[in-house]
Scaffold this motif. Structure first.
Motif, PDB file in Angstrom:
ATOM      1  N   ILE A  77       0.836  -1.210   0.000  1.00 24.84           N
ATOM      2  CA  ILE A  77       0.000   0.000   0.000  1.00 24.84           C
ATOM      3  C   ILE A  77       0.864   1.251   0.000  1.00 24.84           C
ATOM      4  O   ILE A  77       0.632   2.189  -0.774  1.00 24.84           O
ATOM      5  CB  ILE A  77      -0.932   0.009   1.230  1.00 24.84           C
ATOM      6  CG1 ILE A  77      -1.982  -1.094   1.111  1.00 24.84           C
ATOM      7  CG2 ILE A  77      -1.612   1.366   1.385  1.00 24.84           C
ATOM      8  CD1 ILE A  77      -2.871  -1.237   2.324  1.00 24.84           C
ATOM      9  N   SER A  78       1.876   1.264   0.833  1.00 15.60           N
ATOM     10  CA  SER A  78       2.691   2.457   1.007  1.00 15.60           C
ATOM     11  C   SER A  78       3.477   2.818  -0.251  1.00 15.60           C
ATOM     12  O   SER A  78       3.675   3.996  -0.549  1.00 15.60           O
ATOM     13  CB  SER A  78       3.655   2.255   2.182  1.00 15.60           C
ATOM     14  OG  SER A  78       4.385   3.423   2.448  1.00 15.60           O
ATOM     15  N   PHE A  79       3.908   1.805  -0.985  1.00 19.91           N
ATOM     16  CA  PHE A  79       4.771   2.054  -2.143  1.00 19.91           C
ATOM     17  C   PHE A  79       4.081   1.758  -3.468  1.00 19.91           C
ATOM     18  O   PHE A  79       4.742   1.479  -4.461  1.00 19.91           O
ATOM     19  CB  PHE A  79       6.052   1.226  -2.029  1.00 19.91           C
ATOM     20  CG  PHE A  79       6.856   1.517  -0.795  1.00 19.91           C
ATOM     21  CD1 PHE A  79       7.293   2.805  -0.517  1.00 19.91           C
ATOM     22  CD2 PHE A  79       7.161   0.513   0.115  1.00 19.91           C
ATOM     23  CE1 PHE A  79       8.024   3.087   0.623  1.00 19.91           C
ATOM     24  CE2 PHE A  79       7.887   0.785   1.260  1.00 19.91           C
ATOM     25  CZ  PHE A  79       8.320   2.078   1.511  1.00 19.91           C
ATOM     26  N   MET A  80       2.761   1.822  -3.500  1.00 16.86           N
ATOM     27  CA  MET A  80       2.067   1.561  -4.754  1.00 16.86           C
ATOM     28  C   MET A  80       2.455   2.593  -5.808  1.00 16.86           C
ATOM     29  O   MET A  80       2.724   3.754  -5.494  1.00 16.86           O
ATOM     30  CB  MET A  80       0.552   1.543  -4.532  1.00 16.86           C
ATOM     31  CG  MET A  80      -0.066   2.888  -4.218  1.00 16.86           C
ATOM     32  SD  MET A  80      -1.882   2.823  -4.167  1.00 16.86           S
ATOM     33  CE  MET A  80      -2.130   2.093  -2.554  1.00 16.86           C
ATOM     34  N   ASP A  81       2.520   2.149  -7.047  1.00 22.27           N
ATOM     35  CA  ASP A  81       2.962   3.013  -8.145  1.00 22.27           C
ATOM     36  C   ASP A  81       2.023   4.194  -8.356  1.00 22.27           C
ATOM     37  O   ASP A  81       2.458   5.298  -8.669  1.00 22.27           O
ATOM     38  CB  ASP A  81       3.082   2.209  -9.446  1.00 22.27           C
ATOM     39  CG  ASP A  81       4.215   1.192  -9.388  1.00 22.27           C
ATOM     40  OD1 ASP A  81       5.180   1.435  -8.638  1.00 22.27           O
ATOM     41  OD2 ASP A  81       4.130   0.159 -10.077  1.00 22.27           O
ATOM     42  N   ASN A  82       0.726   3.957  -8.188  1.00 23.44           N
ATOM     43  CA  ASN A  82      -0.257   5.008  -8.418  1.00 23.44           C
ATOM     44  C   ASN A  82      -1.127   5.180  -7.179  1.00 23.44           C
ATOM     45  O   ASN A  82      -2.178   4.545  -7.049  1.00 23.44           O
ATOM     46  CB  ASN A  82      -1.126   4.677  -9.637  1.00 23.44           C
ATOM     47  CG  ASN A  82      -2.064   5.822 -10.000  1.00 23.44           C
ATOM     48  OD1 ASN A  82      -2.024   6.892  -9.403  1.00 23.44           O
ATOM     49  ND2 ASN A  82      -2.917   5.586 -10.981  1.00 23.44           N
ATOM     50  N   PRO A  83      -0.710   6.054  -6.241  1.00 25.40           N
ATOM     51  CA  PRO A  83      -1.483   6.234  -5.003  1.00 25.40           C
ATOM     52  C   PRO A  83      -2.909   6.700  -5.246  1.00 25.40           C
ATOM     53  O   PRO A  83      -3.773   6.530  -4.382  1.00 25.40           O
ATOM     54  CB  PRO A  83      -0.681   7.307  -4.253  1.00 25.40           C
ATOM     55  CG  PRO A  83       0.694   7.238  -4.831  1.00 25.40           C
ATOM     56  CD  PRO A  83       0.504   6.875  -6.265  1.00 25.40           C
ATOM     57  N   GLU A  84      -3.182   7.298  -6.416  1.00 20.03           N
ATOM     58  CA  GLU A  84      -4.522   7.788  -6.702  1.00 20.03           C
ATOM     59  C   GLU A  84      -5.536   6.643  -6.752  1.00 20.03           C
ATOM     60  O   GLU A  84      -6.734   6.855  -6.580  1.00 20.03           O
ATOM     61  CB  GLU A  84      -4.532   8.553  -8.030  1.00 20.03           C
ATOM     62  CG  GLU A  84      -3.720   9.836  -8.023  1.00 20.03           C
ATOM     63  CD  GLU A  84      -4.233  10.837  -7.001  1.00 20.03           C
ATOM     64  OE1 GLU A  84      -5.468  10.947  -6.847  1.00 20.03           O
ATOM     65  OE2 GLU A  84      -3.394  11.506  -6.359  1.00 20.03           O
ATOM     66  N   LEU A  85      -5.059   5.415  -6.999  1.00 21.64           N
ATOM     67  CA  LEU A  85      -5.965   4.264  -7.032  1.00 21.64           C
ATOM     68  C   LEU A  85      -6.486   3.930  -5.641  1.00 21.64           C
ATOM     69  O   LEU A  85      -7.529   3.287  -5.505  1.00 21.64           O
ATOM     70  CB  LEU A  85      -5.242   3.048  -7.633  1.00 21.64           C
ATOM     71  CG  LEU A  85      -4.848   3.159  -9.109  1.00 21.64           C
ATOM     72  CD1 LEU A  85      -4.067   1.919  -9.540  1.00 21.64           C
ATOM     73  CD2 LEU A  85      -6.083   3.335  -9.980  1.00 21.64           C
ATOM     74  N   GLY A  86      -5.751   4.355  -4.613  1.00 21.09           N
ATOM     75  CA  GLY A  86      -6.203   4.165  -3.247  1.00 21.09           C
ATOM     76  C   GLY A  86      -5.881   2.793  -2.678  1.00 21.09           C
ATOM     77  O   GLY A  86      -5.540   1.845  -3.399  1.00 21.09           O
ATOM     78  N   SER A  87      -6.016   2.701  -1.364  1.00 25.29           N
ATOM     79  CA  SER A  87      -5.711   1.447  -0.666  1.00 25.29           C
ATOM     80  C   SER A  87      -6.637   0.319  -1.089  1.00 25.29           C
ATOM     81  O   SER A  87      -6.244  -0.852  -1.071  1.00 25.29           O
ATOM     82  CB  SER A  87      -5.813   1.660   0.848  1.00 25.29           C
ATOM     83  OG  SER A  87      -4.909   2.633   1.295  1.00 25.29           O
ATOM     84  N   SER A  88      -7.877   0.656  -1.456  1.00 27.38           N
ATOM     85  CA  SER A  88      -8.846  -0.386  -1.797  1.00 27.38           C
ATOM     86  C   SER A  88      -8.372  -1.243  -2.960  1.00 27.38           C
ATOM     87  O   SER A  88      -8.629  -2.457  -2.994  1.00 27.38           O
ATOM     88  CB  SER A  88     -10.206   0.232  -2.127  1.00 27.38           C
ATOM     89  OG  SER A  88     -10.099   1.107  -3.236  1.00 27.38           O
ATOM     90  N   SER A  89      -7.670  -0.640  -3.922  1.00 24.89           N
ATOM     91  CA  SER A  89      -7.187  -1.414  -5.064  1.00 24.89           C
ATOM     92  C   SER A  89      -6.204  -2.485  -4.628  1.00 24.89           C
ATOM     93  O   SER A  89      -6.225  -3.615  -5.136  1.00 24.89           O
ATOM     94  CB  SER A  89      -6.535  -0.484  -6.098  1.00 24.89           C
ATOM     95  OG  SER A  89      -5.390   0.156  -5.551  1.00 24.89           O
ATOM     96  N   VAL A  90      -5.348  -2.145  -3.654  1.00 25.13           N
ATOM     97  CA  VAL A  90      -4.387  -3.123  -3.134  1.00 25.13           C
ATOM     98  C   VAL A  90      -5.102  -4.197  -2.327  1.00 25.13           C
ATOM     99  O   VAL A  90      -4.805  -5.399  -2.455  1.00 25.13           O
ATOM    100  CB  VAL A  90      -3.321  -2.419  -2.271  1.00 25.13           C
ATOM    101  CG1 VAL A  90      -2.391  -3.447  -1.634  1.00 25.13           C
ATOM    102  CG2 VAL A  90      -2.530  -1.422  -3.105  1.00 25.13           C
ATOM    103  N   LEU A  91      -6.058  -3.796  -1.504  1.00 25.45           N
ATOM    104  CA  LEU A  91      -6.772  -4.763  -0.664  1.00 25.45           C
ATOM    105  C   LEU A  91      -7.585  -5.736  -1.514  1.00 25.45           C
ATOM    106  O   LEU A  91      -7.620  -6.943  -1.235  1.00 25.45           O
ATOM    107  CB  LEU A  91      -7.677  -4.019   0.322  1.00 25.45           C
ATOM    108  CG  LEU A  91      -6.946  -3.072   1.295  1.00 25.45           C
ATOM    109  CD1 LEU A  91      -7.953  -2.323   2.156  1.00 25.45           C
ATOM    110  CD2 LEU A  91      -5.967  -3.835   2.171  1.00 25.45           C
ATOM    111  N   ASN A  92      -8.229  -5.228  -2.545  1.00 25.55           N
ATOM    112  CA  ASN A  92      -8.995  -6.108  -3.432  1.00 25.55           C
ATOM    113  C   ASN A  92      -8.081  -7.101  -4.143  1.00 25.55           C
ATOM    114  O   ASN A  92      -8.391  -8.294  -4.245  1.00 25.55           O
ATOM    115  CB  ASN A  92      -9.767  -5.279  -4.459  1.00 25.55           C
ATOM    116  CG  ASN A  92     -10.929  -4.524  -3.840  1.00 25.55           C
ATOM    117  OD1 ASN A  92     -11.512  -4.966  -2.844  1.00 25.55           O
ATOM    118  ND2 ASN A  92     -11.271  -3.387  -4.403  1.00 25.55           N
TER     119      ASN A  92
END
Length: 530
Positions: A77-92
């Motif tokens: 989550i912290s180092f995602m390439d595109n933070p605009e996608l939000g944490s939900s994209s990583v959790l999903n």
């Protein structure tokens, strides 16, 4: 919307010296509910109290389990390439990969994100949990944390709406304490005072935390006499002072220049029996001694601070580096840095930032550049604030061309933020390079952090004055477009600061060039700025 009501309290004890309020007898002063209040260190050693995160209110009541894979999830989550996608994209995606998330893991990730001030990402984790229906049982503790995050991400008004909409079962002392804390951090005194009275009426002020929050607010507003009043109230109501109550008192005494009272407070603290001075205590005292010119005593406190560092806490090292730089002890800075590096397998960006900032404060630019090169080799992510430290020094020294060359190197290894471009613009303004300065300000509008970028009023004012002196109204209008684009042109308070800076600059120029400007010309020049 909550009432905006100012509550005035008074006590027959409030006008006594701070130390006398509890030195007259060994009252039951003990340790309760740590909330982490520290004195912030800057180039001017200004006093800044801060209140810790809301989960220190006792809000982490989620299920305790053995450590799982939360750290991997946090990093993703912290180092995602595109933070605009939000944490939900990583959790999903995480669950699509077949790994079922637990509340413990998610709350642990939130805790880590909050630790590093990634508030938006942390809030998005809670929003994702809420979207899962009844899958996760969210408690009043979670509501308090969410309220805290909402106030930081969306502002006080949204936090108030969230608070008002909470079910009665979730609107307990934690939620009230979180909103009180939000008001205090926003320095909204009247609303904080009203909320404090509400908490008193509900029986939520039987421990030190809400009193500490209010004392911190008054410290930040530099209303030191109010701290006296709160201590009086705590003594009257037999509310025990905890470690952080004492730390605030130390700051207050030091801020008022009373070394004797500060030392009396410290003595009482050491005799308390249930409260032990920690590293923040010595950090606070060192800062106050520096303000009073007592550098030997300050250095002694720093030695004691160092002896109190335990566990895996990196923050004390950052304070040590900054404080040693404030008293000009370069050899101690390097010694602490060596200990810091040997204590941890790796040093994070904040550590490098603290070290480089400390060396720059002492004009050890060669040392700062060496540490910067070391950071480039080991960094896991680019932090524009580190670039900006060196950029700022180059500009301060008039090395604008070197700063421009450095920026070109920065672009090759990372992303400069809006402040990076503004720093270079400031250099161009100082050398009367209008087009170059405007170009940098335009770059700032599309750089990282542009949404939160607030151009310095002094820079804007200096640019306007330069344009008017050169008769370049086209460039002046160009900067107006920049301000319009980032939303500050319509901000009356901001533009008032710009105009104020402009008037001050004109007044200074008039005083220097008085022999060359007659009274009528001066009046016309000043009237233009009204």
């Amino acid at each position: 919307m909550l009432l905006n009501t100012s509550i005035q309290t008074s006590s027959p004890l409030q006008h006594l010296p701070l130390s006398s309020l509890f030195f007259h007898s060994p009252t039951t002063i003990g340790f309760r509910h740590p909330i982490g209040i520290r004195a912030g260190i800057g180039r001017t050693n200004s006093i800044k109290c801060s209140i810790s995160q809301v989960h220190s209110y006792g809000t982490l009541d989620y299920e305790r389990r053995p450590p799982l894979k939360w750290s991997s999830l946090y990093r993703r989550i912290s180092f995602m390439d595109n933070p605009e996608l939000g944490s939900s994209s990583v959790l999903n995606q995480w669950e699509e990969e077949g790994r079922k998330l637990t509340k413990w893991e998610l709350c642990r990730v939130v805790k880590e994100l909050r630790k590093y001030r990634r508030y938006k990402l942390a809030l998005e984790v809670y929003e994702w949990m809420s979207d899962q229906g009844d899958r996760f049982r969210l408690s009043s503790s979670d509501s308090a944390i969410q309220l805290d995050l909402i106030s930081k991400v969306h502002g006080i008004s949204t936090a108030e709406d969230y608070f008002s909409g909470l079910p009665k079962a979730l609107k307990d002392k934690r939620a009230y304490g979180a909103l009180l804390n939000a008001y205090a951090q926003a320095q909204m005194r009247e609303k904080a005072e009203y909320m404090m009275e509400e908490m008193k009426s509900r029986g939520y002020t039987v421990h030190s935390l809400p009193f500490n929050v209010m004392m911190t607010l008054y410290m930040n507003l530099r209303e030191f006499e109010k701290v006296n009043s709160i201590i009086a109230e705590m003594v009257e109501k037999n509310v025990a002072l905890d470690l952080y109550s004492y730390n605030i008192l130390l700051s207050c005494c030091g801020a008022m220049g009373s070394m004797e009272e500060m030392e009396e407070v410290f003595t009482r603290m050491t005799l308390d029996g249930t409260v032990n001075p920690n590293w923040t205590t010595y950090s606070t005292m060192a800062t106050m001694y520096m303000k009073m010119g007592q550098f030997e005593k300050a250095e002694d406190c720093l030695k004691k601070l160092e002896s109190r560092i335990t566990g895996r806490d990196r923050i004390p090292f950052h304070y040590l580096l900054s404080l040693y730089s404030s008293i000009g002890k370069k050899e101690e800075i390097y010694r602490v840095w060596d200990i810091y590096k040997s204590s941890f397998p790796s040093i994070q960006n904040l550590g490098y930032h603290a070290m480089i900032a400390s060396l720059i404060r002492l004009d050890d630019i060669q040392g700062a550049e060496t540490i910067y090169e070391e950071w480039l080799l080991v960094k896991t992510s680019c932090d524009p604030r580190i670039f900006n430290l060196l950029m700022g020094w180059y500009i301060k020294e008039g090395l604008v061309d070197k700063a421009e060359s450095f920026l070109n190197q920065v672009i090759e290894v990372g992303k400069p933020n809006s402040s990076t471009w503004e720093i270079l613009a400031e250099g161009h303004i100082s050398q009367n390079r209008i087009s170059e300065a405007l170009s940098c300000m335009k770059e700032a509008t599309s750089a990282e952090g542009a949404k939160n970028w607030r151009p310095k009023p002094t820079n804007v004012s200096a640019f306007f004055s330069l344009c008017e002196g050169k008769g370049d109204m086209t460039s002046r209008e160009g900067l107006m477009d920049v301000l319009r684009q980032v939303g500050w042109l319509e901000d009356e308070a901001y533009m008032s600061e710009v105009n104020s800076s402009d008037r001050e600059g004109v007044a200074l120029k008039l005083s220097v060039e008085n022999s060359r400007i007659d009274a009528n010309d001066a009046d016309l020049l000043l009237n233009r700025l009204q």
